[in-house]
Write a protein that holds these residues in place. Sequence first.
Motif: not given
Length: 179
Positions: A70-85
């Motif tokens: 979803n992060l790669d394909r869509y506009k979401v509130d989450g960030t790559a940093e948050l996903l890593a965390q």
Amino acid sequence: VPEGWLVMDFVPGQTLSNVLQQTVDLLTRGILLHDFGHALAELHSTPAPKGLPVSGADWLGEKLDEASENLDRYKVDGTAELLAQLRQDRLAAITPALIHGDCTIDNVLVGGSRISSFIDWAGGAMGDRRYDLALATRPRREAFSARRASDLRAFYEGYGAASITQSEYDYFNRLYEFF
């Protein structure tokens, strides 16, 4: 060959969020939120429907992978940093339960003066019930705001179990930023 099905039915009622928005009586609010907690407990204790994968599934791992997509394909509130965390702080698995997967007060219907059904089952799965609990009790103008501690009390009394921890609540609400 992948298959898809769409099953629809008309279910009378109003969303719990709409009813709570119109309800100022504290007793009525408490009854509805208690009923909501009880209905969710019943869902979580329901055996898996036939054909729904139960064992060997890594629900949280799948949700984290879906969050990445979803992060790669869509506009979401989450960030790559948050996903890593979230991946780093991954919670320990618990026994899977039948979950709604998007259990917000917008996806719960009130018929008459009782919770009558859950709607929008796209996220239904055998998964982590803490996810449903975190989403169900997210602060909203209509319910669960800091000004209304009684809302949480009523909900968890209906659920019949201790509330999730603050860290579990935070984890799953951060995960929801990708959906």
